[in-house]
Design a protein around this motif. Structure first.
Motif, PDB file in Angstrom:
ATOM      1  N   LEU A 120       0.865  -1.048   0.072  1.00 16.51           N
ATOM      2  CA  LEU A 120      -0.073   0.106   0.048  1.00 16.51           C
ATOM      3  C   LEU A 120       0.906   1.329   0.102  1.00 16.51           C
ATOM      4  CD1 LEU A 120      -2.858  -0.952   2.595  1.00 16.51           C
ATOM      5  CD2 LEU A 120      -2.442  -1.642   0.320  1.00 16.51           C
ATOM      6  N   PHE A 121       0.929   2.091  -1.040  1.00 20.85           N
ATOM      7  CA  PHE A 121       1.734   3.085  -1.124  1.00 20.85           C
ATOM      8  C   PHE A 121       0.812   4.556  -0.864  1.00 20.85           C
ATOM      9  CE2 PHE A 121       3.779   0.012  -4.141  1.00 20.85           C
ATOM     10  CZ  PHE A 121       5.242   0.430  -4.024  1.00 20.85           C
ATOM     11  N   SER A 122      -0.246   4.784  -1.506  1.00 18.66           N
ATOM     12  CA  SER A 122      -0.903   5.864  -1.295  1.00 18.66           C
ATOM     13  C   SER A 122      -1.504   6.010   0.315  1.00 18.66           C
ATOM     14  CB  SER A 122      -2.309   5.806  -2.231  1.00 18.66           C
ATOM     15  OG  SER A 122      -3.063   6.900  -2.150  1.00 18.66           O
ATOM     16  N   SER A 123      -1.357   7.164   0.441  1.00 21.96           N
ATOM     17  CA  SER A 123      -2.007   7.369   1.792  1.00 21.96           C
ATOM     18  C   SER A 123      -3.697   7.834   1.956  1.00 21.96           C
ATOM     19  CB  SER A 123      -1.547   8.770   2.480  1.00 21.96           C
ATOM     20  OG  SER A 123      -1.486   9.653   1.687  1.00 21.96           O
ATOM     21  N   THR A 124      -4.089   7.531   0.605  1.00 22.59           N
ATOM     22  CA  THR A 124      -5.524   7.850   0.590  1.00 22.59           C
ATOM     23  C   THR A 124      -6.203   6.312   0.944  1.00 22.59           C
ATOM     24  OG1 THR A 124      -5.450   9.362  -1.199  1.00 22.59           O
ATOM     25  CG2 THR A 124      -7.583   8.405  -1.149  1.00 22.59           C
ATOM     26  N   PRO A 125      -7.188   6.404   1.662  1.00 24.89           N
ATOM     27  CA  PRO A 125      -7.846   4.807   1.772  1.00 24.89           C
ATOM     28  C   PRO A 125      -8.545   4.467   0.495  1.00 24.89           C
ATOM     29  CG  PRO A 125      -8.511   6.517   3.561  1.00 24.89           C
ATOM     30  CD  PRO A 125      -7.622   7.172   2.539  1.00 24.89           C
ATOM     31  N   ALA A 126      -8.484   3.161   0.155  1.00 24.87           N
ATOM     32  CA  ALA A 126      -9.021   2.685  -1.016  1.00 24.87           C
ATOM     33  C   ALA A 126      -8.973   1.144  -0.786  1.00 24.87           C
ATOM     34  CB  ALA A 126      -8.261   2.964  -2.399  1.00 24.87           C
ATOM     35  N   TRP A 127      -9.395   0.369  -1.753  1.00 26.69           N
ATOM     36  CA  TRP A 127      -9.605  -0.860  -1.894  1.00 26.69           C
ATOM     37  C   TRP A 127      -8.280  -1.291  -2.629  1.00 26.69           C
ATOM     38  CZ3 TRP A 127     -12.067  -4.222   0.766  1.00 26.69           C
ATOM     39  CH2 TRP A 127     -13.319  -4.047   1.452  1.00 26.69           C
ATOM     40  N   HIS A 128      -7.773  -2.440  -2.232  1.00 26.07           N
ATOM     41  CA  HIS A 128      -6.279  -2.763  -3.049  1.00 26.07           C
ATOM     42  C   HIS A 128      -6.685  -4.441  -3.104  1.00 26.07           C
ATOM     43  CE1 HIS A 128      -4.101   0.686  -2.126  1.00 26.07           C
ATOM     44  NE2 HIS A 128      -4.767   0.617  -1.095  1.00 26.07           N
ATOM     45  N   TYR A 129      -6.076  -5.018  -4.298  1.00 24.82           N
ATOM     46  CA  TYR A 129      -6.254  -6.539  -4.230  1.00 24.82           C
ATOM     47  C   TYR A 129      -5.075  -7.204  -5.182  1.00 24.82           C
ATOM     48  CZ  TYR A 129      -7.617  -5.194  -9.209  1.00 24.82           C
ATOM     49  OH  TYR A 129      -7.766  -4.853 -10.334  1.00 24.82           O
ATOM     50  N   VAL A 130      -5.192  -8.582  -4.812  1.00 22.81           N
ATOM     51  CA  VAL A 130      -3.953  -9.180  -5.637  1.00 22.81           C
ATOM     52  C   VAL A 130      -4.592 -10.616  -5.868  1.00 22.81           C
ATOM     53  CG1 VAL A 130      -3.232 -10.427  -3.291  1.00 22.81           C
ATOM     54  CG2 VAL A 130      -1.664 -10.407  -5.136  1.00 22.81           C
ATOM     55  N   ASN A 131      -4.679 -11.009  -7.185  1.00 27.66           N
ATOM     56  CA  ASN A 131      -5.230 -11.975  -7.470  1.00 27.66           C
ATOM     57  C   ASN A 131      -4.040 -13.280  -7.303  1.00 27.66           C
ATOM     58  OD1 ASN A 131      -7.574 -10.887  -8.371  1.00 27.66           O
ATOM     59  ND2 ASN A 131      -6.800 -10.083 -10.290  1.00 27.66           N
ATOM     60  N   TYR A 132      -4.811 -14.506  -7.204  1.00 26.06           N
ATOM     61  CA  TYR A 132      -3.945 -15.725  -7.335  1.00 26.06           C
ATOM     62  C   TYR A 132      -4.544 -16.977  -7.674  1.00 26.06           C
ATOM     63  CZ  TYR A 132      -6.214 -16.899  -2.790  1.00 26.06           C
ATOM     64  OH  TYR A 132      -7.161 -17.226  -1.640  1.00 26.06           O
ATOM     65  N   ASN A 133      -3.729 -18.056  -7.824  1.00 26.06           N
ATOM     66  CA  ASN A 133      -4.351 -19.284  -8.320  1.00 26.06           C
ATOM     67  C   ASN A 133      -3.497 -20.388  -7.114  1.00 26.06           C
ATOM     68  OD1 ASN A 133      -5.939 -19.096 -10.483  1.00 26.06           O
ATOM     69  ND2 ASN A 133      -4.041 -18.830 -11.748  1.00 26.06           N
ATOM     70  N   SER A 134      -4.497 -21.219  -6.755  1.00 24.68           N
ATOM     71  CA  SER A 134      -4.096 -22.322  -5.573  1.00 24.68           C
ATOM     72  C   SER A 134      -4.933 -23.505  -5.598  1.00 24.68           C
ATOM     73  CB  SER A 134      -4.097 -21.406  -4.320  1.00 24.68           C
ATOM     74  OG  SER A 134      -3.553 -22.380  -3.523  1.00 24.68           O
ATOM     75  N   ASP A 135      -4.311 -24.603  -5.420  1.00 26.57           N
ATOM     76  CA  ASP A 135      -4.957 -25.800  -5.268  1.00 26.57           C
ATOM     77  C   ASP A 135      -5.554 -25.842  -3.701  1.00 26.57           C
ATOM     78  OD1 ASP A 135      -4.622 -26.798  -7.654  1.00 26.57           O
ATOM     79  OD2 ASP A 135      -2.657 -27.804  -7.156  1.00 26.57           O
TER      80      ASP A 135
END
Length: 152
Positions: A120-135
């Motif tokens: 998280l870089f920005s000091s503005t509150p916001a939604w962040h996400y990371v996508n992934y694959n997993s068994d």
């Protein structure tokens, strides 16, 4: 590890309505970083990630200069064009305030031992996400720590 996505101005539409898994942490509120573990994985679409019984994480997951995470959950990702990720970790929070103040680094570990991270870089509150694959997509650990721009 998958690629972290930029922050989103649009909140996700599939937000949970209950706690999905309660993680335990002895490092809540430490601006030097911390971690939280669970015996019951946070599964996709199962609910909010809670730490020490609270799904509002802002008093626990903090960094330097006002960086914090308020909430987190895991979702199923519908197939979209060329992207083939099955799951996503959504986090609402903000990075530290101030020019070159660094980031708040977050890492999540799934049941199979794979790690997924975002900063998280920005000091503005916001939604962040990371996508992934997993068994084994259930999340069993969350880690956070402040970092400088040079470390990012």
């Amino acid at each position: 590890m998958s690629d972290a996505q930029p922050m989103s101005d649009t909140p996700p539409t599939d937000q949970p309505t209950a706690i999905g898994a309660d993680f335990t942490s002895t490092t809540c509120g430490a601006s030097t970083g911390g971690s939280a573990l669970t015996g019951t994985p946070l599964m996709p679409e199962a609910g909010w990630l809670a730490i020490n019984g609270n799904s509002n994480l802002e008093g626990c997951v903090i960094g330097s200069s006002g960086a914090l995470v308020t909430s987190a959950y895991v979702t199923n990702q519908p197939p979209r064009g060329y992207e083939s990720y099955a799951y996503g970790i959504w986090v609402f929070g903000q990075g530290p305030a101030g020019f070159q103040s660094g980031t708040l680094a977050l890492s999540f570990t799934d049941e199979g031992g794979s790690d997924y991270s975002l900063r998280l870089f920005s000091s503005t509150p916001a939604w962040h996400y990371v996508n992934y694959n997993s068994d084994s997509p259930g999340i069993i650990e969350m880690r956070w720590e402040p970092s400088t721009i040079a470390e990012a």
